[in-house]
Design an enzyme around this catalytic site. Structure first.
Site, PDB file in Angstrom:
ATOM      1  N   CYS A 154      31.772  75.500 -35.802  1.00  0.00           N
ATOM      2  CA  CYS A 154      30.777  76.176 -36.324  1.00  0.00           C
ATOM      3  C   CYS A 154      29.510  75.828 -35.323  1.00  0.00           C
ATOM      4  CB  CYS A 154      30.485  75.900 -37.745  1.00  0.00           C
ATOM      5  SG  CYS A 154      31.804  76.463 -38.514  1.00  0.00           S
ATOM      6  N   GLU A 155      29.566  76.209 -34.231  1.00  0.00           N
ATOM      7  CA  GLU A 155      28.275  76.019 -33.367  1.00  0.00           C
ATOM      8  C   GLU A 155      28.361  77.095 -32.213  1.00  0.00           C
ATOM      9  OE1 GLU A 155      25.931  73.813 -33.081  1.00  0.00           O
ATOM     10  OE2 GLU A 155      26.527  72.175 -35.001  1.00  0.00           O
TER      11      GLU A 155
ATOM     12  N   ARG B 232      36.274  58.982 -12.904  1.00  0.00           N
ATOM     13  CA  ARG B 232      36.465  60.627 -12.943  1.00  0.00           C
ATOM     14  C   ARG B 232      37.533  60.908 -11.922  1.00  0.00           C
ATOM     15  NH1 ARG B 232      33.145  64.766 -14.819  1.00  0.00           N
ATOM     16  NH2 ARG B 232      31.401  63.080 -14.687  1.00  0.00           N
TER      17      ARG B 232
ATOM     18  N   GLU C 201      33.584  51.222  -8.890  1.00  0.00           N
ATOM     19  CA  GLU C 201      33.981  51.583 -10.301  1.00  0.00           C
ATOM     20  C   GLU C 201      34.149  53.092 -10.489  1.00  0.00           C
ATOM     21  OE1 GLU C 201      30.177  50.556 -11.791  1.00  0.00           O
ATOM     22  OE2 GLU C 201      30.371  48.329 -11.596  1.00  0.00           O
TER      23      GLU C 201
ATOM     24  N   TYR D  13      27.286  69.693 -20.642  1.00  0.00           N
ATOM     25  CA  TYR D  13      26.583  70.328 -19.564  1.00  0.00           C
ATOM     26  C   TYR D  13      26.782  71.428 -18.971  1.00  0.00           C
ATOM     27  CZ  TYR D  13      28.365  65.048 -19.432  1.00  0.00           C
ATOM     28  OH  TYR D  13      28.704  64.014 -19.759  1.00  0.00           O
TER      29      TYR D  13
ATOM     30  N   TYR E  83      36.432  62.119 -19.301  1.00  0.00           N
ATOM     31  CA  TYR E  83      35.472  62.639 -20.301  1.00  0.00           C
ATOM     32  C   TYR E  83      35.750  63.601 -21.342  1.00  0.00           C
ATOM     33  CZ  TYR E  83      33.058  59.649 -16.928  1.00  0.00           C
ATOM     34  OH  TYR E  83      32.694  58.379 -16.117  1.00  0.00           O
TER      35      TYR E  83
HETATM   36  C1  LIG Z   1      30.506  56.052 -15.710  1.00  0.00           C
HETATM   37  C2  LIG Z   1      30.294  54.910 -14.967  1.00  0.00           C
HETATM   38  C3  LIG Z   1      31.066  54.863 -13.765  1.00  0.00           C
HETATM   39  C4  LIG Z   1      32.073  55.824 -13.717  1.00  0.00           C
HETATM   40  O1  LIG Z   1      31.570  57.080 -13.118  1.00  0.00           O
HETATM   41  P1  LIG Z   1      32.563  58.143 -12.426  1.00  0.00           P
HETATM   42  O2  LIG Z   1      31.468  59.331 -12.216  1.00  0.00           O
HETATM   43  O3  LIG Z   1      33.447  58.568 -13.669  1.00  0.00           O
HETATM   44  O4  LIG Z   1      33.379  57.452 -11.443  1.00  0.00           O
HETATM   45  C5  LIG Z   1      30.908  53.585 -13.124  1.00  0.00           C
HETATM   46  N1  LIG Z   1      30.040  52.671 -13.258  1.00  0.00           N
HETATM   47  C6  LIG Z   1      28.920  52.868 -14.310  1.00  0.00           C
HETATM   48  C7  LIG Z   1      28.041  51.681 -14.222  1.00  0.00           C
HETATM   49  C8  LIG Z   1      29.094  53.968 -15.219  1.00  0.00           C
HETATM   50  O5  LIG Z   1      28.345  53.960 -16.039  1.00  0.00           O
END
Ligand SMILES: *Cc1c(COP(=O)(O)O)cnc(C)c1O
Length: 419
Positions: free
Chosen positions: A346-347, A280, A277, A320, A374
């Site tokens: 304004c921060e 990024r 999954e 971050y 992101y």
């Molecule tokens: C955010 C997330 C991802 C993707 O993360 P990346 O760092 O963008 O690759 C995959 N799986 C789950 C469950 C997530 O919460």
């Protein structure tokens, strides 16, 4: 590949000058490279060739319909965390049967919607969610395919806000509770137990956390096997980092190869379909945020470049203390100085970059690099600021993939009080 390169003294996205995009669409503006996204995707899929693998794209990194659309055309799977993301997948031509539903807090309405759509799998994060899923599936006369998200208690070595695989995080089922949770899942009448999953964090820049997590997951798979519970797939989540500055994450192929080397050494490793999954690592370096310098300002010895993009447009630095490269789109000759690049919000936390040695003048265009993940996805309307436009470049072709919001639209859903 890097789709953002200088040509004749100015920065381009593929074959389009960023200056031309700023003139046409205004700033702030997100600009993505189609080729950078597809190349990243294809590096994963090529490394998986000949294996039973489903590489999912984690929508939350960048959920623009055009991005989903182009990945759907590459036969990507998708990882979603809300009904909203499910609707985006379907609206952009993605397949529910290749979509996994992650997240710790799925509502009953979201579960119903995902069951109706026929998602590939629910990545379940607690016993309570198992019970609710079973009940809803029963009411609907359906069966719910489930995987349990386990918390491998591995330190991803990343920022605490994007680290998810440690015991103290809210995510996943603790190691010692996993067997009991699977036994309960198997006993529930409307669930099909199909897999196991983990996701240990984001922006991970070495292989070790991934292989350590895989080892823990395989240990659990063995324990489940001994208890007579056979799984169909192992989902290893995402989290591969990108280079924002001088980070040197493993290549996409190196990560995939490390995973399969491990699995090939496992007695039953070849049985399992493998899911990933990634977010990024597919879109992060495929986008920049274009912004214009409004004012230069000096407070004592401290110099600021106040730009027209703020923390509402790109929240990562404020959230971050993330580092993003900042490139003048047309670098000028002259004396440079150290600038903090700050927004109009304004921060005090409203900064995009600090202490950058640059030669700047009012009106200059800057590209905030590596903003494809992101960035827009986490943007807000704080200070009643319309969200930026988004443009996708494909060679010389330019696609406006999200219009700049109008100010009226920002309060169109609000109501004044009656007389
Ligand atoms: C955010 C997330 C991802 C993707 O993360 P990346 O760092 O963008 O690759 C995959 N799986 C789950 C469950 C997530 O919460």
């Amino acid at each position: 590949m890097n789709a953002f390169l200088f040509r004749d003294g100015q920065l381009y996205a593929e074959d389009v000058a960023l200056e031309a995009l700023a003139a046409r669409f205004g700033t702030p503006c997100y600009v993505y490279s189609r080729r950078a996204i597809t190349d990243a995707w294809r590096e994963f899929s090529a490394a998986c060739a000949g294996r039973r693998v489903l590489v999912c794209y984690a929508l939350k990194a960048n959920s623009n319909l055009a991005v989903i659309d182009l990945l759907a055309r590459e036969q990507a799977g998708f990882d979603i965390v809300s009904a909203g993301e499910l609707r985006r997948v379907l609206a952009a031509g993605g397949s529910a049967a290749r979509t996994v539903f992650s997240g710790v807090g799925k509502s009953s309405a979201e579960i119903r919607e995902a069951l109706t759509a026929g998602v590939r799998c629910f990545n379940v994060e607690s016993q309570a969610e198992l019970e609710r899923l079973d009940q809803i599936a029963g009411e609907m006369g359906r069966r719910a395919p489930v995987s349990l998200r386990v918390n491998p208690d591995v330190d991803a070595g990343t920022h605490p806000y994007i680290s998810t695989g440690l015991r103290e995080n809210k995510f996943g089922i603790p190691h010692e509770d996993v067997l009991a949770a699977y036994q309960r899942a198997c006993a529930l009448p409307h669930l099909d137990v199909v897999g196991i999953d983990c996701h240990i964090g984001s922006q991970i820049t070495s292989l070790e956390p991934f292989t350590a997590a895989l080892d823990k997951v395989l240990e659990l798979v063995d324990r489940l096997h001994e208890a007579g519970i056979e799984l169909h797939h192992i989902d290893l989540g995402g989290g591969l980092g990108i280079s924002y500055d001088n980070e040197t994450p493993p290549s996409r192929a190196a990560l995939i190869n490390a995973v399969f080397n491990r699995l090939d050494a496992h007695p039953r490793g070849a049985r399992y379909e493998i899911l990933f999954e990634f977010g990024r690592s597919i879109v992060g370096n495929a986008g920049v945020l274009l912004t214009r310098v409004e004012y230069l300002k000096r407070n004592g010895e401290h110099r600021f470049a106040i730009v027209d993009a703020g923390m509402n447009d790109l929240m990562r630095p404020a959230l971050y203390e993330a580092w993003h490269g900042v490139q003048p789109v047309r670098p000028r000759e002259g004396e440079s100085a150290q600038f903090d690049i700050v927004g109009p919000v304004c921060e005090s936390g409203d900064w995009l970059a600090r202490g950058r040695q640059l030669c700047l003048a009012e009106g200059d265009l800057l590209a905030v690099m590596s903003a494809g993940a992101y960035g827009m996805a986490m943007s807000s309307n704080y200070n009643t600021r319309p969200r930026a436009a988004e443009v996708l470049v494909d060679g010389e072709r330019i696609h406006l993939i999200r219009e700049r919001e109008s100010i009226e639209s920002l309060f169109a859903l609000e109501h004044r009080l009656p007389d």
